[in-house]
Structure formats: structure tokens, C-alpha cells
Design an enzyme around this catalytic site. Structure first.
Site, PDB file in Angstrom:
ATOM      1  N   ASP A  95      -0.926  -2.396  -2.347  1.00 24.89           N
ATOM      2  CA  ASP A  95      -0.669  -3.090  -3.609  1.00 24.89           C
ATOM      3  C   ASP A  95      -0.182  -2.131  -4.679  1.00 24.89           C
ATOM      4  O   ASP A  95      -0.256  -0.914  -4.536  1.00 24.89           O
ATOM      5  CB  ASP A  95      -1.908  -3.827  -4.090  1.00 24.89           C
ATOM      6  CG  ASP A  95      -3.082  -2.905  -4.372  1.00 24.89           C
ATOM      7  OD1 ASP A  95      -3.311  -1.971  -3.589  1.00 24.89           O
ATOM      8  OD2 ASP A  95      -3.780  -3.116  -5.385  1.00 24.89           O
ATOM      9  N   GLU A 173      -6.306  -2.204  -4.108  1.00 22.09           N
ATOM     10  CA  GLU A 173      -6.855  -0.955  -4.646  1.00 22.09           C
ATOM     11  C   GLU A 173      -6.736  -0.913  -6.162  1.00 22.09           C
ATOM     12  O   GLU A 173      -7.591  -0.351  -6.844  1.00 22.09           O
ATOM     13  CB  GLU A 173      -6.131   0.247  -4.023  1.00 22.09           C
ATOM     14  CG  GLU A 173      -6.718   1.598  -4.373  1.00 22.09           C
ATOM     15  CD  GLU A 173      -6.137   2.220  -5.633  1.00 22.09           C
ATOM     16  OE1 GLU A 173      -6.706   3.233  -6.101  1.00 22.09           O
ATOM     17  OE2 GLU A 173      -5.129   1.708  -6.175  1.00 22.09           O
TER      18      GLU A 173
END
Length: 197
Positions: A95, A173
């Protein structure tokens, strides 16, 4: 597989400057990273990037699967004679910080800039989004290493001797850390982990 920019999403080669295309041809990690920069993947919306990663790992000859939390888990068996070498986990997250908070999936448009007064060239966004190199650069580096280890890199067709390699690309994350938190670490046997972020 990884030396040219793999612009497999909505961004086309024509949207990259000739200078960036030239750099991508020479530097396989940057070329792969530029391909991933074209895939917007804010936390919780990693599906497109995940599909590309799984496809690339499998095309290179690595095992790859998606766990129940959306993490990609792969592995490469040790070279003959290196089975007892300490294993290594290679880890990055899929991400990115949303490129534009008002439009989280807005296309990132990389640019080459040299006007910072330091005499260097930098890859940046066009200023309307974040770049997303955190952690697309980590993903690209790991895929490049996998290609080199397996001898499937355009500049290195001879496999490298190595111990067991485990690969993990996690989700979310940048927000909740859910991918790493929910990861079943009991399935890994490696002694070391290299987190590229």
C-alpha cells in the site's frame, strides 16, 4: 520480465517522459517501480497491485499465494547444496499513502526533476499527488532480486546460489498495520528478515 517499465494499468508509456523511459530501460528496479507507480494502491485498496505481484512472482518461478488478510506470501527453494543455509524473508508493503486525499486512486504521474540545486536528478510526482515510492520501490527491489536469484533477469540469466528465500508483501502498512499484525509468522522458517521500506 522486470527490466522494462511494466505499465500494466491505466498509465501508458506515452505518459512517461523519454528521459524516464531511458532510465527505466537501463535500471531494472526503477523500471519495475515506475510500472507499480502507475497502480494506485492506498491502504485497503491493494487488489490491483497484489494481482500484478502474484503474477510476476509466478512468472519468475516462485510460489505465490494470498493469505486471508490479503498479504502475498511466496517462496523460493534453496539451491542444491544450500538447503541448510539460514533462510531469509524479503518483505515490503503493497500500500501507499493516498496520492490525493480527495481522490485516493488518482493516477500518479512521475516526473524527472533536476531543479533542486543539488546537481542530481530526482524522480518525483507532478505535484498533484504523492509519488508512492513508499513502498513501490521496495516491491520493485524484491522482484528484481527474485529474478536475479532465479536466473530470469534480462541482464543475468544464470541463477545465483542461495539458501531458502521467503517473500512477504503486506497490506495496510500506512494505516492500521493490519497486514503485518495478522501475518501468521509460524509458517516461516527463516532466520533473518530484510524489510525494505
Amino acid at each position: 520480465i522486470v527490466s522494462k517499465p511494466d505499465i500494466s494499468s491505466s498509465q501508458s508509456n506515452s505518459e512517461l517522459s523519454p528521459e524516464l523511459m531511458q532510465i527505466a530501460e537501463v535500471d531494472s528496479v526503477i523500471g519495475t517501480a515506475l510500472g507499480f507507480l502507475a497502480i494506485t494502491s492506498p491502504s485497503g485498496q491493494e487488489d490491483r497491485g497484489r494481482n500484478v505481484i502474484v503474477g510476476k512472482l509466478r512468472a519468475l518461478g516462485s510460489e505465490a499465494q494470498v493469505d486471508q488478510h490479503g498479504n502475498v506470501i511466496g517462496s523460493i527453494g534453496a539451491s542444491i547444496g544450500y538447503e541448510k543455509a539460514p533462510g531469509v524473508v524479503l518483505n515490503a508493503h503493497m500500500d501507499m499513502v493516498p496520492g490525493d486525499p480527495q481522490d485516493p486512486t488518482k493516477l500518479v504521474k512521475p516526473r524527472l526533476r533536476s531543479d533542486y540545486g543539488d546537481g542530481k536528478e530526482w524522480i518525483t510526482s507532478d505535484g498533484t499527488t504523492t509519488l508512492g515510492a513508499d513502498d513501490k520501490a521496495g516491491v520493485a527491489a524484491i522482484l528484481d532480486v527474485v529474478a536475479r536469484l532465479l536466473g530470469k533477469h534480462p541482464r543475468q540469466q544464470t541463477p545465483l546460489k542461495h539458501g531458502p528465500i521467503e517473500i512477504v508483501f503486506t497490506v495496510e502498512e500506512e494505516t492500521t498495520g493490519r497486514g503485518g499484525e495478522k501475518l501468521d509468522t509460524t509458517q516461516f522458517n527463516s532466520k533473518y528478515i530484510l524489510v525494505i521500506d
